[in-house]
Write a protein that holds these residues in place. Structure first.
Motif: not given
Ligand code: ADP
Ligand code: MG
Length: 386
Positions: A93-119
């Protein structure tokens, strides 16, 4: 993403979380002419106390979220442990930033580090561990030197971390952490820690602050020196990596990226924070636009401000430990000095390890700023106001 019109002053923004970051954002937004609503369960929360509306309820409280959705044009968060589905729900219903997807990457060190390596963004070598049987392979993969076991979620200010010198110690630490998902990370030989704070707008513009040099004590940021006293090519490299990451995440808002510069000259990403960051507080007094105004500008889809530095600066954290010796510190020690700027967060109860405020020292030369700031820090610890 469809282009939305900017949210202009006179409208209301919402902040999920009422800590000091929310307080400083709230103050800046009020000054520019926005109304601010803060959602935080603590009746004394630092941001709740300065906002126009304080919704004193849990972060997932249905009626509070409905209120935010219907009464705010744009909502952001000030800490990364807000449940990602709360942000998802608000974004209907309203503008949200940062997005849920971006926040969820930063919430989890495994996801975060995996994302970094993938890029292609280099981190310290690590392995994910979610059960005891994975420890031996993870330990050997790191080559048997010292390693740090970190819980994948909810760690901050060095909490949820354990330094391990043997595989047995990893076993014990993993048990002590309740066998929750963790990363086991090589302890790297750090020459300097720096961070890059940047803002990225919805249309992909990026405004980056200069590299900040961070000194930690017992895993908590102690002080930040700006500009970082590193080789300019390293500072450029850190900026390039941070910008690359922001684009890869399609990030909107203020993003902080922490780096290790190793003794062998590697520039490794340590972790990211999807919000304004403690190491960016110098921007309040030493840059054309502060990080909180940038957060507001990115959120409201306004043009980003200038990130030009106006002076060298050193930001010193004021921890609750300072109160331990002789009560309330004597703030006149700082207030008397024309080049020092005091920021207190309005927290009633000082505790060891709790961030109560900070001050920023401005000087033309970074070494002078550092000497003066550390002298004030020392003087403050010797003088109580009571
Ligand atoms: P937090 O979420 O608590 O900030 P960090 O992962 O940033 O956790 O760790 C806190 C501090 O601990 C870092 O700023 C750094 O000083 C030290 N540290 C963390 N990981 C490593 C590592 N792999 N090697 C060496 N020092 C580390
Ligand atoms: Mg950190």
């Amino acid at each position: 993403m469809t282009h939305q019109p900017p949210v202009l002053p006179g409208h209301r923004i919402g902040i999920v979380g009422g800590g000091q970051l929310g307080r400083m954002l709230s103050l800046v937004a009020s000054e520019i002419g926005y109304d601010v609503a803060v959602l935080d369960p603590d009746p004394e929360s630092p941001a709740g106390r300065v906002a126009d509306e304080h919704l004193c309820a849990p972060y997932d409280d249905e009626s509070a979220l409905t209120w935010l959705k219907t009464h705010c044009q744009a909502v952001t968060t000030e800490f990364e442990n807000v449940p990602a589905d709360v942000l998802e729900q608000l974004s209907s219903q309203c503008i949200v930033s940062p997005s849920a997807a971006a926040v969820s990457i930063a919430q989890d060190r495994i996801q975060e580090k995996t994302f970094l390596q993938r890029h292609g963004l280099q981190t310290a070598p690590f392995s994910a561990i979610s059960q005891p049987s994975q420890i031996a392979a993870a330990w050997h993969a790191l080559g048997g030197g010292e390693a740090i076991l970190k819980t994948a979620r909810m760690g901050y200010d060095g909490k949820g971390q354990s330094l391990c010198g043997t595989q047995d110690e990893v076993d014990q630490a993993f048990r002590a952490m309740g066998e929750v998902p963790c990363v086991l990370e090589e302890r790297v030989a750090i020459a300097t820690e720096v961070s890059i704070v940047l803002a990225r707008s919805q249309d992909g513009q990026v405004a980056c602050y200069p590299a900040a040099e961070n000194v930690h004590t017992r895993g908590i940021l102690d002080y930040t020196i700006v500009p970082a006293r590193i080789n300019p090519s390293m500072a450029d490299k850190a900026q390039v990596l941070a910008v690359k990451l922001a684009h890869a995440m399609d990030y909107v808002g203020v993003l902080a990226v922490e780096f290790f510069i190793t003794k062998t000259g590697d520039v490794l990403i340590n972790e990211i924070a999807p919000r304004p960051h403690n190491s960016g507080h110098f921007t309040q007094d030493a840059a054309d636009t502060c990080q909180f105004e940038q957060q507001l500008r990115a959120l409201c889809q306004l043009p980003l401000g200038s990130t030009q530095l106006r002076s060298a600066a050193v930001m010193v954290n004021l921890m609750g430990d300072l109160w331990g010796v002789s009560g309330e510190p004597d703030w006149l020690v700082i207030l008397r000095d024309e080049q020092a700027k005091l920021h207190l967060y309005g927290k009633k109860v000082p505790k060891a390890g709790r961030k109560m405020g900070h001050f920023t020292y401005l000087a033309e030369d970074v070494e002078i700023a550092l000497d003066k700031a550390l002298a004030l820090k020392q003087a403050l610890s010797e003088h109580s106001g009571r």
